[in-house]
Design an enzyme around this catalytic site. Sequence first.
Site, PDB file in Angstrom:
ATOM      1  CB  CYS A 173      -6.364 -35.887  21.139  1.00 62.20           C
ATOM      2  SG  CYS A 173      -6.971 -34.251  21.587  1.00 62.20           S
ATOM      3  CE  LYS A 203      -4.222 -35.605  26.022  1.00 65.96           C
ATOM      4  NZ  LYS A 203      -5.547 -35.855  26.580  1.00 65.96           N
ATOM      5  CG  ASP A 263     -10.335 -33.149  36.764  1.00 67.46           C
ATOM      6  OD1 ASP A 263     -10.881 -33.179  35.646  1.00 67.46           O
ATOM      7  OD2 ASP A 263     -10.970 -33.120  37.828  1.00 67.46           O
ATOM      8  CG  ASP A 264     -10.960 -32.743  31.762  1.00 64.87           C
ATOM      9  OD1 ASP A 264     -10.506 -33.453  30.859  1.00 64.87           O
ATOM     10  OD2 ASP A 264     -11.942 -33.054  32.447  1.00 64.87           O
ATOM     11  CG  ASP A 316      -5.413 -29.831  24.863  1.00 64.89           C
ATOM     12  OD1 ASP A 316      -4.809 -30.657  24.173  1.00 64.89           O
ATOM     13  OD2 ASP A 316      -6.104 -30.108  25.850  1.00 64.89           O
ATOM     14  CG  ASP A 333      -8.964 -29.979  28.748  1.00 71.13           C
ATOM     15  OD1 ASP A 333      -9.651 -31.000  28.955  1.00 71.13           O
ATOM     16  OD2 ASP A 333      -7.875 -30.007  28.153  1.00 71.13           O
ATOM     17  N   GLY A 376      -0.252 -14.372  22.176  1.00 67.14           N
ATOM     18  CA  GLY A 376       0.166 -15.757  22.290  1.00 67.14           C
ATOM     19  C   GLY A 376       1.641 -15.882  22.007  1.00 67.14           C
ATOM     20  CG  HIS A 377       5.460 -18.296  22.517  1.00 66.75           C
ATOM     21  ND1 HIS A 377       6.386 -17.281  22.496  1.00 66.75           N
ATOM     22  CD2 HIS A 377       6.164 -19.445  22.486  1.00 66.75           C
ATOM     23  CE1 HIS A 377       7.608 -17.795  22.449  1.00 66.75           C
ATOM     24  NE2 HIS A 377       7.501 -19.103  22.443  1.00 66.75           N
ATOM     25  CB  SER A 378       4.302 -17.961  16.780  1.00 62.48           C
ATOM     26  OG  SER A 378       4.831 -16.648  16.726  1.00 62.48           O
TER      27      SER A 378
HETATM   28 CO    CO Z   1      -9.629 -32.989  28.958  1.00 64.30          CO
HETATM   29 CO    CO Z   2      -6.395 -31.441  27.528  1.00 68.46          CO
END
Ligand code: CO
Ligand code: CO
Length: 332
Positions: A18, A21, A51-52, A69, A92, A140-142
């Site tokens: 994180c 970020k 918010d999350d 994320d 989240d 998903g996606h790669s």
């Molecule tokens: Co969060």
């Molecule tokens: Co997040």
Amino acid sequence: MASQLPARLTSYAAGGGCACKVPPGELERVLEGLPAGRAGADLLVGVENGDDAAVVRLDGDRAVIATADFFTPVVDDLRDWGRIAAANALSDVYAMGGEPLVAVNLLAWPRDLLDFGLAAEVLAGGAEVAAEAGCHLAGGHSIDDREPKYGLAVTGLGDPAHLLRNDAGQAGLPLTLTKPLGLGILNNRHKTTGEVFPEAVDVMTTLNRDASRAALAAGVACATDVTGFGLLGHLLKLCRASVVDAEIDAAAVPYVAGARESLADGYLPGGSRRNLDWVRPHLDSRVTDDELLLLADAQTSGGLLVVGELPGHPVVGRLVRRAGDGARVAVR
Ligand code: CO
Ligand code: CO
């Protein structure tokens, strides 16, 4: 598995977890100009308070919670990285008071540098944690990318009347923290030296599910998770959204063993320093800068910051009435 890698996994990452970020101030400036995503009607939680997750009402007692994320490797072990990234992404949904329903993988891989077969171990780690959360994980996606990155896009369900919002904090209520801090500092040390910190890995792979359920059971209405902006950054955002100020009792804040010593030894992620630079104008501090750096340390898959009391977790401060124009956080 690390032995099969041509170099340590974390060496492929410029930033870390994180801590990679985008700095909070820059993100706010970019989001300011966006017309869409303001809460209203069935969009119960939009972009306005950071918010999350986004929350959309389905009907009277169900809401969809959507979040994504992903980040670069924070540890050298492929499977642990997958587990940490998944626990962090699922967090989240828990931070909004929901339960994850289905997730899809987000994967970036430098195929010319790292055998793509190794990605299976990362995905297996993610699948292990999604299964523990009772969350379906499908597809998903790669993409091919210079830096490896992994995470999840997660869809969850919540009760519109019982969400954990970051704008529902009330002055006078205690602040509870459900995981110790120092993860950014220890990950920085791990990336630099290769030393492994099993307690930090345990903390990062622990789901925030139980804390979220306990908060809802205790009637809590306000919470957020502590990730890349650190405790001080996420608390400041909560104070802005809830129009309150806060006090932190620095001595009550728990840390993973070795975090304090590692800071003294110079292991500090750039993101943690940037977090402190960002929150400092809003602080009234009676503690040292080192203490503030610990409180601003960019967490990866950190715990919940809950407005209320939760048995088994320390109270680290409280919300107080807004005194001036903008949110202030006092640290004692
Ligand atoms: Co969060
Ligand atoms: Co997040």
